[in-house]
Motif scaffolding. Structure first.
Motif, PDB file in Angstrom:
ATOM      1  N   TYR A  84      -1.583   0.310  -8.619  1.00  0.00           N
ATOM      2  CA  TYR A  84      -0.277   0.678  -8.670  1.00  0.00           C
ATOM      3  C   TYR A  84       0.380   0.785  -9.846  1.00  0.00           C
ATOM      4  O   TYR A  84       1.233   1.930 -10.425  1.00  0.00           O
ATOM      5  CB  TYR A  84       0.605  -0.319  -8.017  1.00  0.00           C
ATOM      6  N   TRP A  85       0.315  -0.299 -10.861  1.00  0.00           N
ATOM      7  CA  TRP A  85       0.880  -0.430 -12.070  1.00  0.00           C
ATOM      8  C   TRP A  85       0.097   0.668 -13.215  1.00  0.00           C
ATOM      9  O   TRP A  85       0.984   1.056 -14.180  1.00  0.00           O
ATOM     10  CB  TRP A  85       1.203  -1.678 -12.633  1.00  0.00           C
ATOM     11  N   ASN A 434      15.713   0.987  -5.297  1.00  0.00           N
ATOM     12  CA  ASN A 434      14.033   1.280  -5.302  1.00  0.00           C
ATOM     13  C   ASN A 434      13.601   1.708  -4.021  1.00  0.00           C
ATOM     14  O   ASN A 434      14.239   1.256  -2.768  1.00  0.00           O
ATOM     15  CB  ASN A 434      13.434   0.439  -6.182  1.00  0.00           C
ATOM     16  N   GLU A 438       7.987  -0.652  -3.099  1.00  0.00           N
ATOM     17  CA  GLU A 438       8.237  -1.763  -4.235  1.00  0.00           C
ATOM     18  C   GLU A 438       9.021  -2.974  -3.862  1.00  0.00           C
ATOM     19  O   GLU A 438       8.628  -3.991  -4.204  1.00  0.00           O
ATOM     20  CB  GLU A 438       9.161  -0.943  -5.094  1.00  0.00           C
ATOM     21  N   THR A 442       5.189  -4.541  -3.296  1.00  0.00           N
ATOM     22  CA  THR A 442       5.152  -5.120  -4.357  1.00  0.00           C
ATOM     23  C   THR A 442       5.752  -6.367  -4.872  1.00  0.00           C
ATOM     24  O   THR A 442       5.365  -7.360  -5.314  1.00  0.00           O
ATOM     25  CB  THR A 442       5.307  -4.073  -5.651  1.00  0.00           C
TER      26      THR A 442
END
Length: 456
Positions: A84-85, A434, A438, A442
């Motif tokens: 993801y990052w 967002n 996320e 996340t």
């Protein structure tokens, strides 16, 4: 004859009072029913329909499964987060899928059925909603299901707390809060921009060197340095951060704010190593077990300390009757550290923040000050162009574990038992801009700083 008349008069009065009390009880229960229908599904006409949870819903408490604790489970989670990052941005199809239209099945019952607000909606310590691949349709569905359950849980907790027959809201008013504003039923739900404007109007005010009774008692309080940051990370102490692998992302921010005695050593993979600022409550400052200010955690960082006072207390009254005896400790710290950037938040600010929460709530809140977490979010929004707050609004990793650095477990650490946590987190969720992935996978909300908010 006179005694008989008096007895009849007393009987009639008792009967009237009893009927009034019974009618008030029925009215309050029916109001709770209407509130639940309106808030859980605002598009439904309130014609006696009953909320029906999915058949798969099971309120039984689940223990954290072996998949989450296993080496394979941790590796798959880390791999997913790493993927993801490493990408420049989340796949656009996943972002659009993170906001599918929601619906709640409604069945007519021909009359109101009062909700049981004692049974939790949200499951803690479960991998039911977690994703290994954030870009799939299945992950979008899990994310939306978790979001619905979480928001319903916030409302359930607030509704239960507002029940005067259980919570004793009018009795347990320790700080003598005199509130005459909105809240307590029927207010319009405020949008994120309105809430940010409300928080913008609450200025950061700390005790200054010229303030009495501090000046005459020799407190050498330093001036507040100017603070302005581009990006800020506000890191909670939530147990859900354990295993998150968010440390590098947290450390990439210009300012990192932490709370109380939350450590970074041995947890850097999950919470990072950088600390710019700490928000401390007065218990941490005064209780010997926290070793303030000798513990290295409290060295070389800026600190803001808060302690509640009565709703209308002056600084003099607060100084004479603090919740915890923090003033001698603070004075000694200023004498020992000439360059200390440590300040006391003026107690009226706490009640201004509480008023923002109450004014935004359709329920009556407990009349206790906001948590350190909400204070930290408000403070960062005043100083930063962009604030990311980690595991404040719970993600699908939600756990009963209170802190990532301790074994104590209690759902009240997330939903609130003294602070109005459920309302704080509902407000925070409303202010973020967002994606749902996320936030709920996340584990962070992304909120614009209030400095750029166009407020009337």
């Amino acid at each position: 004859m006179r005694a008989a008349a008096l007895s009849v008069w007393i009987f009639i009065n008792l009967l009237c009072f009893g009927m009034c009390g019974y009618l008030y009880l029925i009215w309050s229960k029916y109001w709770m029913y209407l509130e639940k229908q309106r808030l859980f599904n605002p598009t439904v006409t309130l014609d006696g329909a009953d909320l029906v949870l999915p058949e798969s819903y099971n309120p039984t408490k689940l223990s954290r499964g072996s998949v989450l604790n296993s080496t394979e489970g941790r590796k798959s989670r880390r791999a997913a987060i790493g993927t993801y990052w490493s990408s420049s941005k989340l796949d656009e199809t996943a972002k659009s899928a993170a906001h599918p239209p929601s619906h709640v099945e409604m069945r007519s019952r021909g009359g109101p059925r009062f909700p049981n607000v004692d049974h939790p909606v949200l499951q803690f310590d479960s991998d039911k909603y977690q994703c290994s691949d954030y870009t799939t349709d299945e992950c979008a569905e899990k994310t939306e299901a978790f979001k619905r359950a979480l928001l319903k849980e916030f409302h359930r907790v607030l509704m239960a707390d507002s029940n005067v027959f259980k919570s004793g809201l009018d009795v347990h008013n320790t700080y003598n809060v005199q509130w005459s504003g909105g809240g307590g039923g029927g207010v319009r739900e405020r949008a994120g921009g309105e809430l940010r404007c409300a928080l913008r109007r609450v200025a950061v005010r700390t005790v200054a060197a010229a303030d009495e009774p501090f000046r005459s008692r020799g407190f050498r309080i330093p001036p507040v340095p100017p603070r302005r940051y581009r990006t800020c990370a506000v890191v909670t102490s939530a147990g859900a951060l354990l295993g998150s692998q968010l440390g590098k992302f947290i450390d990439s921010h210009d300012m990192v704010l932490r709370f109380n005695n939350a450590p970074v050593e041995n947890y850097t993979d999950d919470v990072g190593s950088k600390t710019t600022f700490r928000i401390l409550n007065s218990q941490v400052v005064t209780k010997p077990e926290y070793r303030f200010p000798d513990d290295p955690l409290f060295h070389n960082v800026s600190m803001l300390i808060w302690d509640p006072a009565n709703y209308s207390s002056t600084l003099e009254e607060w100084f004479e009757h603090p919740d915890f005896p923090l003033f001698p400790v603070y004075k000694r710290l200023l004498e020992d550290r000439k360059d200390a950037d440590v300040h006391l938040l003026r107690p009226e600010v706490l009640w201004q923040l509480w008023a923002v929460l109450q004014d935004a709530s359709p329920y009556r809140l407990r009349r206790n000050p906001p948590s350190s977490g909400f204070i930290g979010l408000w403070f960062a929004l005043q100083q930063c162009a962009r604030v990311r707050m980690f595991e404040y609004v719970p993600s699908a990793r939600a756990t009963r574990r209170c802190h990532y650095h301790g074994a104590a477990a209690d759902a009240a650490c997330t939903l609130g038992a003294w602070h109005p946590l459920a309302m704080e987190k509902a407000v925070a969720e409303r202010m973020r801009d967002n994606s749902d992935v996320e936030v709920f996978q996340t584990g962070y909300i992304d909120v614009p700083g209030v400095g750029a908010e166009p407020c009337a």
